[in-house]
Motif scaffolding. Structure first.
Motif, PDB file in Angstrom:
ATOM      1  N   VAL A 161       0.856  -1.178   0.000  1.00 45.06           N
ATOM      2  CA  VAL A 161       0.000   0.000   0.000  1.00 45.06           C
ATOM      3  C   VAL A 161       0.896   1.233   0.000  1.00 45.06           C
ATOM      4  O   VAL A 161       1.905   1.290   0.718  1.00 45.06           O
ATOM      5  N   THR A 162       0.541   2.212  -0.847  1.00 43.88           N
ATOM      6  CA  THR A 162       1.281   3.471  -0.943  1.00 43.88           C
ATOM      7  C   THR A 162       0.280   4.606  -0.818  1.00 43.88           C
ATOM      8  O   THR A 162      -0.636   4.719  -1.640  1.00 43.88           O
ATOM      9  N   ILE A 163       0.450   5.435   0.211  1.00 44.33           N
ATOM     10  CA  ILE A 163      -0.495   6.517   0.494  1.00 44.33           C
ATOM     11  C   ILE A 163       0.229   7.848   0.474  1.00 44.33           C
ATOM     12  O   ILE A 163       1.300   7.994   1.067  1.00 44.33           O
ATOM     13  N   VAL A 164      -0.379   8.814  -0.200  1.00 44.88           N
ATOM     14  CA  VAL A 164       0.110  10.191  -0.223  1.00 44.88           C
ATOM     15  C   VAL A 164      -0.940  11.056   0.446  1.00 44.88           C
ATOM     16  O   VAL A 164      -2.106  11.011   0.060  1.00 44.88           O
ATOM     17  N   ASP A 165      -0.538  11.818   1.461  1.00 43.18           N
ATOM     18  CA  ASP A 165      -1.520  12.694   2.106  1.00 43.18           C
ATOM     19  C   ASP A 165      -0.802  13.805   2.867  1.00 43.18           C
ATOM     20  O   ASP A 165       0.421  13.806   2.985  1.00 43.18           O
TER      21      ASP A 165
END
Length: 247
Positions: A161-165
Motif C-alpha cells: 500500500v502506498t499513500i500520499v496525504d
C-alpha cells in the motif's frame, strides 16, 4: 488505441449507501470542473508521479486507487506502466465520469467503481498494490480503520500500500513550536486554493494524518514495515508518502 469499452464505471453501492454523505474533492459539488486546475496549480501531478515511482508497479499487476476522484493518480499509474490493471474507487459519480472521459481520450483501459474506501472492489488477496492520494484526510476514523483492514484483506501476501496525504513525521514538532508557521495544518490551509482549503478545514480527521497517523493506522491494521518513505514540501504544506507491506 484502446477501445472506449475498455473504460467502464460500475456502481457497487448498496441501496443504503446511496444516501451516504461524502466530501467532494473540491469541497463543493459545483466546483468539480475546476478541480483539475486547482491540482495543477498545487503541483499535485508531481506527487502522483513520485507515488507511482515509489510503488514500483510492474506489468500485469493489479492496482486499486482509493479515492481516485477525477482519475489523475490512476492515469499516472497507466502512463508509467501501461500494462497495469487499474481500478479506481470513489463515491463521487460525477468525478468518475470525468475520469472516464480522460481515460478514453488517452486510450487507456480503466475500471472505475462508485463506492467507499471501506469496501475495496477486489477479491481476497487479489491486488498487488493499493494506492491513494490526498483522500484519507477527509475520511472519518471508522472509515479510515475499515479502509486499512480492507486493504490488508485485498492485497496478496507481499502486496504493498502506498499513500500520499497531508502531513509528515516532522510536522508535529514544527506545529507545536508555532501553530501558524512551518509545514503543518495551519500553513497548509493558508496556501490552498479557497475551495480546497474548505475541504481540508472541514475534515474531521485532517490533523490526524500529521505525525505518524497514517503509519500507525496501517500498523494497527496488521501491515508490516509501515513507515514514511518520502515527503515533499509544496505551497500548500508538507505531503507525506507512506508505504507498508502485507505480511
Amino acid at each position: 488505441m484502446a477501445a472506449s469499452t475498455d473504460v467502464r464505471i460500475i456502481d457497487q453501492r448498496t441501496p443504503q449507501e446511496r444516501e451516504r454523505p461524502f466530501l467532494p474533492g473540491a469541497g463543493k459539488t459545483w466546483l468539480l470542473p475546476f478541480y483539475d486546475a486547482f491540482t495543477r496549480v498545487g503541483g499535485v501531478r508531481a506527487l502522483h508521479e513520485r507515488a507511482v515511482e515509489l510503488a514500483g508497479i510492474e506489468p500485469g499487476q493489479a492496482v486499486a486507487d482509493i479515492g481516485c476522484g477525477t482519475g489523475n493518480l490512476s492515469l499516472a499509474v497507466l502512463a508509467a506502466q501501461p500494462g497495469a490493471r487499474v481500478t479506481g474507487l470513489d463515491p463521487d459519480g460525477a468525478a468518475l465520469r470525468r475520469a472516464a472521459r480522460k481515460a478514453r481520450r488517452r486510450g487507456v483501459a480503466l475500471t472505475l467503481v462508485q463506492g467507499y474506501a471501506d469496501r475495496i472492489p477486489a477479491q481476497d488477496a487479489s491486488l498487488d498494490h493499493v494506492v491513494s492520494s490526498l483522500a484519507l484526510h477527509h475520511v472519518d476514523d471508522d472509515g479510515r480503520s475499515a479502509f486499512a483492514r480492507d486493504a490488508l484483506r485485498a492485497l496478496r501476501p507481499g502486496g504493498r500500500v502506498t499513500i500520499v496525504d497531508f502531513g509528515g513525521l516532522s510536522s508535529n514538532a514544527e506545529d507545536a513550536g508555532n501553530p501558524t508557521h512551518g509545514h503543518g495544518p495551519a500553513h497548509a490551509l493558508r496556501h490552498l486554493p479557497r475551495p480546497m482549503r474548505s475541504r481540508v478545514a472541514h475534515s474531521p480527521v485532517a490533523a490526524r494524518d500529521h505525525g505518524d497517523g497514517i503509519v500507525a493506522l496501517l500498523a494497527e491494521a496488521g501491515f508490516s514495515d509501515a513507515g514514511e518513505v518520502a515527503h515533499a514540501d509544496r505551497r500548500f504544506g508538507r505531503v507525506t508518502f507512506v508505504q507498508a507491506t502485507r505480511p
